[in-house]
Write a protein that holds these residues in place. Structure first.
Motif, PDB file in Angstrom:
ATOM      1  N   LEU A  69      -8.099   3.229  14.178  1.00  8.14           N
ATOM      2  CA  LEU A  69      -7.080   4.299  14.102  1.00  8.14           C
ATOM      3  C   LEU A  69      -7.148   5.038  12.770  1.00  8.14           C
ATOM      4  N   GLY A  70      -8.133   4.643  11.931  1.00  8.06           N
ATOM      5  CA  GLY A  70      -8.313   5.309  10.636  1.00  8.06           C
ATOM      6  C   GLY A  70      -7.368   4.798   9.558  1.00  8.06           C
ATOM      7  N   GLU A  71      -6.757   3.626   9.772  1.00 10.64           N
ATOM      8  CA  GLU A  71      -5.791   3.129   8.784  1.00 10.64           C
ATOM      9  C   GLU A  71      -6.470   2.314   7.693  1.00 10.64           C
ATOM     10  N   LYS A  72      -5.963   2.483   6.471  1.00 13.38           N
ATOM     11  CA  LYS A  72      -6.412   1.653   5.350  1.00 13.38           C
ATOM     12  C   LYS A  72      -5.445   0.481   5.240  1.00 13.38           C
ATOM     13  N   ILE A  73      -5.980  -0.697   4.903  1.00 15.93           N
ATOM     14  CA  ILE A  73      -5.177  -1.918   5.002  1.00 15.93           C
ATOM     15  C   ILE A  73      -4.820  -2.489   3.630  1.00 15.93           C
ATOM     16  N   LEU A  74      -3.585  -2.939   3.506  1.00 14.34           N
ATOM     17  CA  LEU A  74      -3.199  -3.804   2.388  1.00 14.34           C
ATOM     18  C   LEU A  74      -2.988  -5.178   3.008  1.00 14.34           C
ATOM     19  N   TRP A  75      -3.801  -6.142   2.583  1.00 13.93           N
ATOM     20  CA  TRP A  75      -3.818  -7.464   3.218  1.00 13.93           C
ATOM     21  C   TRP A  75      -3.222  -8.509   2.274  1.00 13.93           C
ATOM     22  N   ALA A  76      -2.393  -9.394   2.819  1.00 11.80           N
ATOM     23  CA  ALA A  76      -1.854 -10.488   2.000  1.00 11.80           C
ATOM     24  C   ALA A  76      -1.569 -11.690   2.895  1.00 11.80           C
ATOM     25  N   PRO A  77      -1.488 -12.920   2.328  1.00  9.13           N
ATOM     26  CA  PRO A  77      -1.809 -13.186   0.939  1.00  9.13           C
ATOM     27  C   PRO A  77      -3.194 -13.815   0.717  1.00  9.13           C
ATOM     28  N   ASP A  78      -3.904 -14.273   1.759  1.00  4.28           N
ATOM     29  CA  ASP A  78      -5.114 -15.073   1.514  1.00  4.28           C
ATOM     30  C   ASP A  78      -6.327 -14.193   1.203  1.00  4.28           C
ATOM     31  N   ARG A  79      -6.872 -14.353  -0.008  1.00  3.77           N
ATOM     32  CA  ARG A  79      -7.991 -13.499  -0.428  1.00  3.77           C
ATOM     33  C   ARG A  79      -9.258 -13.805   0.363  1.00  3.77           C
ATOM     34  N   HIS A  80      -9.476 -15.076   0.718  1.00  4.96           N
ATOM     35  CA  HIS A  80     -10.712 -15.414   1.429  1.00  4.96           C
ATOM     36  C   HIS A  80     -10.684 -14.863   2.854  1.00  4.96           C
ATOM     37  N   LEU A  81      -9.547 -15.032   3.518  1.00  5.30           N
ATOM     38  CA  LEU A  81      -9.439 -14.498   4.882  1.00  5.30           C
ATOM     39  C   LEU A  81      -9.503 -12.966   4.850  1.00  5.30           C
ATOM     40  N   GLY A  82      -8.881 -12.365   3.828  1.00  6.47           N
ATOM     41  CA  GLY A  82      -8.929 -10.907   3.679  1.00  6.47           C
ATOM     42  C   GLY A  82     -10.365 -10.426   3.520  1.00  6.47           C
TER      43      GLY A  82
END
Ligand code: SF4
Length: 352
Positions: free
Chosen positions: A168-181
């Motif tokens: 959909l063209g969205e930019k993601i802010l992912w939290a909290p796990d850095r490895h899974l992100g």
């Protein structure tokens, strides 16, 4: 100043539960069965709890599952009380989805390093500094962090959800796990900005020792949860959530499985593949630190004694409460996750 947390935080780990004799265990089990009936309660247990807790949940008509399935099972079940054996955010999720039910936990002190490493004030500021991003948080977060998010997600559908948002063209802010992100970013190619949290259990699997173990067991497949560091994921034959790893143990042809996730999973995995040999992936070992024994110290708090106590006493020490206004806000991203997961299941069935 960085808004990201210090991931080398030291967490005050709980003491290990007292060891019980076989007779004491039997007495607690009998007591729990009776109390579950009397309270119209059902047990919902996570794969990482101790095998005897998982067995009791199964025997009494409850479920043993990952956090997504726990949430689904609890809200669909007719019992008026859910006894959630897991860590606090799982109890909160159950309350958000089933406000009419009493949610009991063996202890409300069972934390999660991902939840602890993502306090709402700092996270809110982080989100506010990236207003152009869609906020996706892992289920291992507090109700307040979920309420701040656009989406909640579990590891079993993380790649599919990020793929969908990317399309959909969205930019993601992912939290909290850095490895899974990092893992979902690599799998999808999406634009993902990660909060820098980590799971103290998965963060401790050791690459060098895993290589040596692979050499020792050339007939083994390596199964890795994506909360593990990149170098460990790189050695995997299968990467996935708890339920996906159990499935991989069934489908891979190998006779041995080296498993890099909490060893609580062995109970259900061994049921799924009774003929296969399951081996724990190496950590620095019990003697190193409390964080390095392939078993979550907070999951270990869900002992028989604490479960009996929670059913007997209820009250503030055991009952999960989420303020109504917060609950309403956290419900929206959780419902999005559940309906996305349901659509995904339908599509998979449709394509089968
Ligand atoms: S195993 Fe890791 S992610 Fe799971 S509850 Fe424990 S600290 Fe949290």
């Amino acid at each position: 100043m960085s808004l990201l947390p210090d991931t080398d935080n030291f967490y005050p780990f709980p003491p290990k539960p007292a060891r019980l004799t076989a007779d004491e265990k039997q007495a607690y089990r009998d007591n729990i069965r009776r109390l579950l009936r009397e309270r119209d309660a059902v047990m919902v247990a996570h794969y990482y709890t101790d095998p005897e807790i998982q067995a009791l949940a199964e025997e009494t008509g409850g479920c043993v599952a990952d956090s997504l399935e726990m949430a689904r099972f609890g809200s669909a079940h007719s019992a008026s009380t859910l006894l959630v054996a897991g860590v606090r955010f799982m109890g909160e999720t159950a309350k958000i989805l089933s406000p009419e039910k009493t949610i009991l936990m063996p202890t409300l002190q069972a934390e999660c390093s991902l939840d602890l490493g993502c306090p709402i004030e700092a996270f809110d500021a982080f989100c506010a500094s990236h207003p152009d991003r869609t906020v996706v948080v892992y289920a291992n977060t507090s109700a307040a962090v979920k309420a701040r998010a656009d989406w909640v997600v579990t590891s079993s559908i993380a790649v599919e959800l990020i793929e969908h948002l990317d399309s959909l063209g969205e930019k993601i802010l992912w939290a909290p796990d850095r490895h899974l992100g990092r893992y979902v970013q690599q799998q999808t190619g999406a634009d993902v900005l990660c909060w820098q949290g980590a799971c103290i259990v998965h963060d401790e699997f050791k690459t060098q020792a895993l290589r040596q173990m692979k050499a020792l067991y050339p007939q083994a497949a390596v199964l890795v949860h994506p909360e593990s560091p990149q170098a460990v994921v790189d050695l995997a034959d299968a990467v996935g959530s708890t339920s996906q790893l159990i499935q991989a143990a069934k489908t891979l042809p190998h006779s041995h499985m080296i498993v890099a996730t909490d060893r609580g999973i062995f109970y259900k995995m061994q049921q799924a593949v009774p003929e296969k040999i399951l081996l724990e992936a190496p950590t620095a070992g019990e003697g190193a630190t409390c964080r390095s024994c392939a078993h979550c110290p907070w999951m270990a708090m869900n002992g028989l004694q604490a479960i009996a106590q929670s059913l007997q006493q209820g009250g503030e020490a055991h009952e999960v409460d989420v303020a109504d206004e917060l609950r309403q806000r956290a419900l929206t991203p959780l419902n999005r996750m559940l309906s996305f997961a349901a659509d995904l299941k339908l599509n998979v069935k449709g394509n089968a």
